[in-house]
Design a protein around this motif. Structure first.
Motif, PDB file in Angstrom:
ATOM      1  N   LYS A   2     -18.644  91.062 -50.834  1.00  0.00           N
ATOM      2  CA  LYS A   2     -17.739  91.763 -48.997  1.00  0.00           C
ATOM      3  C   LYS A   2     -18.082  90.933 -48.255  1.00  0.00           C
ATOM      4  O   LYS A   2     -18.777  89.896 -48.008  1.00  0.00           O
ATOM      5  CB  LYS A   2     -19.288  92.492 -48.490  1.00  0.00           C
ATOM      6  N   ILE A   3     -16.704  91.229 -47.279  1.00  0.00           N
ATOM      7  CA  ILE A   3     -17.214  90.306 -46.146  1.00  0.00           C
ATOM      8  C   ILE A   3     -17.232  91.680 -44.593  1.00  0.00           C
ATOM      9  O   ILE A   3     -16.449  92.829 -44.521  1.00  0.00           O
ATOM     10  CB  ILE A   3     -15.139  90.050 -45.356  1.00  0.00           C
ATOM     11  N   LEU A  17     -16.120  96.688 -42.401  1.00  0.00           N
ATOM     12  CA  LEU A  17     -16.444  95.731 -43.958  1.00  0.00           C
ATOM     13  C   LEU A  17     -15.321  95.799 -44.827  1.00  0.00           C
ATOM     14  O   LEU A  17     -14.400  96.444 -45.032  1.00  0.00           O
ATOM     15  CB  LEU A  17     -17.240  96.462 -44.597  1.00  0.00           C
ATOM     16  N   ALA A  18     -15.665  95.246 -45.560  1.00  0.00           N
ATOM     17  CA  ALA A  18     -14.203  95.186 -46.432  1.00  0.00           C
ATOM     18  C   ALA A  18     -14.942  94.512 -47.891  1.00  0.00           C
ATOM     19  O   ALA A  18     -15.596  92.989 -48.452  1.00  0.00           O
ATOM     20  CB  ALA A  18     -12.940  94.772 -46.213  1.00  0.00           C
ATOM     21  N   ASP A  19     -14.136  94.700 -49.334  1.00  0.00           N
ATOM     22  CA  ASP A  19     -13.873  93.901 -50.337  1.00  0.00           C
ATOM     23  C   ASP A  19     -14.170  92.441 -50.038  1.00  0.00           C
ATOM     24  O   ASP A  19     -12.797  92.561 -49.301  1.00  0.00           O
ATOM     25  CB  ASP A  19     -13.720  94.579 -51.660  1.00  0.00           C
ATOM     26  N   PHE A  20     -14.581  91.276 -50.821  1.00  0.00           N
ATOM     27  CA  PHE A  20     -14.189  89.723 -50.524  1.00  0.00           C
ATOM     28  C   PHE A  20     -12.628  89.608 -51.042  1.00  0.00           C
ATOM     29  O   PHE A  20     -11.927  88.568 -50.462  1.00  0.00           O
ATOM     30  CB  PHE A  20     -14.585  89.102 -51.616  1.00  0.00           C
ATOM     31  N   ASP A  21     -12.245  91.111 -51.832  1.00  0.00           N
ATOM     32  CA  ASP A  21     -10.560  90.783 -51.827  1.00  0.00           C
ATOM     33  C   ASP A  21      -9.412  90.651 -50.393  1.00  0.00           C
ATOM     34  O   ASP A  21      -8.611  91.352 -50.194  1.00  0.00           O
ATOM     35  CB  ASP A  21      -9.622  90.529 -53.121  1.00  0.00           C
ATOM     36  N   GLY A  22      -9.961  92.023 -49.621  1.00  0.00           N
ATOM     37  CA  GLY A  22      -9.288  92.805 -48.403  1.00  0.00           C
ATOM     38  C   GLY A  22      -9.223  93.627 -48.701  1.00  0.00           C
ATOM     39  O   GLY A  22      -8.643  94.632 -47.540  1.00  0.00           O
TER      40      GLY A  22
END
Length: 193
Positions: A2-3, A17-22
């Protein structure tokens, strides 16, 4: 996987928050005030950040399981730049309740454990080494912002950067053998190691 990041889709700076791929973007804060500097806890279940919900830069912690957000450091002046210790249980932050921005060690409830730096200068942006024994940080004690290294046990600081007019945002490599940072050189910001 997560980012955590700051976005202004609502017109105010909020934490997302976002998954690693945006993909799968989720808004974490919704208070309509400026929120900055999200940082992950070592186990990834909490995020601490700086929020201006009550007008002062205070440190908040969001529990990602319960979705509860709690203000943990609300001393007069600055409460900024939270950085979780790699082993959990504590964090470093810049506080200025004594009048000068210094680095402090706090527990997860925001209680003071001890002061880490003592200087007339501004000390900010702590970044833990992977083993938790050192902190890279930014100080203007040499006149302009430069990167310093603090041995936490001895409280001894060593200047790391001598080139560049404005060096900020230190971050450690996973092995702890390198530090990257932003630096102003020849009128533009670049990333240095």
């Amino acid at each position: 996987t997560k980012i955590a990041f700051v976005g202004d889709a609502t017109g105010e700076k909020e934490i997302y928050l976002a998954d690693f791929d945006g993909s799968n973007i989720q808004q974490l804060t919704r208070d309509g005030k400026m929120n900055l500097s999200p940082t992950w806890s070592s186990e990834g279940k909490q995020i601490s950040f700086v929020g201006y919900k009550r007008g002062n830069p205070d440190i908040y912690t969001a529990d990602l399981i319960t979705k509860a957000i709690e203000r943990i450091s609300m001393r007069p002046g600055l409460n900024i730049a939270p950085a979780y210790h790699p082993n959990g249980g504590k964090l470093a932050a810049t506080l200025s309740f004594t009048g000068n921005p210094e680095l402090y060690l706090l527990d997860l409830r925001g209680q003071l454990i001890r002061q880490l730096t003592i200087s007339w200068a501004i000390d900010v942006s702590p970044s833990w080494s992977p083993d938790g024994k050192k902190l890279a940080y930014v100080s203007n004690r040499a006149g302009k912002p430069q990167i310093y290294l603090l041995d936490v046990a001895s409280k001894r600081s060593t200047r790391l950067t001598f080139e560049g007019e404005y060096n900020t945002a230190p971050a450690w490599s996973p092995r702890g053998d390198r530090i990257i940072y932003n630096g102003l050189h020849n009128g533009k910001f670049d990333i240095f190691m």
